[in-house]
Design an enzyme around this catalytic site. Structure first.
Site, PDB file in Angstrom:
ATOM      1  NE  ARG A  77      40.731  34.618   5.329  1.00 29.25           N
ATOM      2  CZ  ARG A  77      41.964  33.689   4.969  1.00 29.25           C
ATOM      3  NH1 ARG A  77      42.211  32.671   5.330  1.00 29.25           N
ATOM      4  NH2 ARG A  77      42.032  34.538   3.102  1.00 29.25           N
ATOM      5  CG  HIS A 133      43.940  37.138   6.065  1.00 27.98           C
ATOM      6  ND1 HIS A 133      44.344  37.983   4.776  1.00 27.98           N
ATOM      7  CD2 HIS A 133      45.286  35.413   5.381  1.00 27.98           C
ATOM      8  CE1 HIS A 133      43.783  37.256   3.564  1.00 27.98           C
ATOM      9  NE2 HIS A 133      45.054  36.266   3.943  1.00 27.98           N
ATOM     10  CG  ASP A 159      45.096  36.636   0.547  1.00 29.12           C
ATOM     11  OD1 ASP A 159      46.120  36.720   1.167  1.00 29.12           O
ATOM     12  OD2 ASP A 159      43.883  35.839   0.550  1.00 29.12           O
ATOM     13  CD  GLU A 170      48.607  31.038   0.739  1.00 36.84           C
ATOM     14  OE1 GLU A 170      47.910  32.676   1.273  1.00 36.84           O
ATOM     15  OE2 GLU A 170      47.487  30.321   0.521  1.00 36.84           O
ATOM     16  CG  HIS A 228      49.712  35.176   2.654  1.00 35.67           C
ATOM     17  ND1 HIS A 228      48.377  35.064   2.523  1.00 35.67           N
ATOM     18  CD2 HIS A 228      50.235  35.427   3.215  1.00 35.67           C
ATOM     19  CE1 HIS A 228      48.376  34.461   4.241  1.00 35.67           C
ATOM     20  NE2 HIS A 228      49.393  34.942   4.236  1.00 35.67           N
TER      21      HIS A 228
END
Length: 273
Positions: free
Chosen positions: A111, A156, A163, A245, A248
């Site tokens: 990301r 990320h 994810d 999460e 994740h």
């Protein structure tokens, strides 16, 4: 001399104008200042598809079906990019899952920092709650930073965090989200929330709710077993789950534990790697 110089300049301009009229030439404007070149991915980064073509990719941040409600900055193409060690570890996990009748599906991989910055701007805009009903129905938007759902840096961006979920084979295609359609809470029963071809994990992806905690005690039965299947398959290959999460995971050791990259998510970023 002044008069002679003026006459000569006039003659030169007139001659140039005549030449343009005859040749049709156009004087090019001065070139604009060049834009700063885009950051490039180090050679340690690869497209996941170059390592494993069987892993499904549903890159949510290239679409409007995410908690922001629009495509996110920096996501030029629906492409999973990871560091090579992380991609190869996913490939090994995928081989074991395929043997059991499942496949991995990634929602987000590397990301860029500009995407994280987009999340931060969105979180500070308390008026924009277009996706609240699905992704954070019980969370006051003013609490997103304090509760840890949004941060100014993301693992990320270091390239080894992913994810993902698992899908029972044969995979059924997930329908496209239609912007403006009615939203349903991400923790609603599976048959009521937005359809996903994933096995039932108890919540949808990116659900801002404590039910998303991997070991939340309210998640039992098949939903809990599915989370443990995902966690176990990835842990065996060096991935560590974020307890808050279920989707994740970060590969360890990270090749870039202290570097947050900002090259765009695009094929050209890893071309030839």
């Amino acid at each position: 001399m002044t008069g002679l110089a003026t006459a000569l300049r006039t003659l030169a301009v007139t001659a140039a104008a005549g030449l343009l009229a005859v040749t049709g030439a156009v004087v090019a404007p001065a070139p604009p200042a060049s834009a700063a070149p885009e950051p490039e991915a180090p050679r340690e980064f690869v497209a996941l598809s170059s390592v494993d073509r069987t892993i499904l990719q549903e890159m949510r941040y290239t679409t409007a079906h995410n908690f922001v409600g629009e495509p996110v900055d920096g996501y030029r193409q629906p492409l999973c990019i990871l560091t090579r060690p992380a991609a190869e570890a996913l490939h090994r996990a995928q081989l074991r899952l395929l043997a059991r009748g499942y496949t991995l599906k990634v929602y987000d991989c590397y990301r860029p920092q500009r995407a994280v910055d987009h999340f931060v701007r969105w979180a500070r805009d308390l008026e924009d709650e277009r996706m609240k009903e699905e992704f954070y129905p019980l969370v006051d938007k003013s609490r997103l930073f304090a509760d840890g759902y949004i941060a100014e840096k993301s693992g990320h961006s270091r390239g080894s965090t992913v994810d993902l979920t698992i899908v029972r084979l044969p995979a059924v295609r997930t329908r496209a989200y239609v912007p403006g359609e009615e939203l349903v809470e991400c923790w609603a029963p599976r048959e009521e929330r937005f359809p996903d071809n994933s096995v039932d994990m108890g919540t949808g992806y990116d659900c801002f709710d404590t039910r998303s905690h991997t070991d939340d005690p309210r998640i039992q039965g098949a939903q809990r077993a599915n989370r443990q299947l995902l966690k176990g398959a990835l842990a065996a290959q060096g991935f560590v789950n974020l307890p808050e999460e279920w989707w994740h995971f970060t590969f360890r050791p990270e090749p870039f534990p202290d570097t947050f990259f900002d090259f765009p998510v695009a094929r050209r970023s890893v071309a030839g790697h």
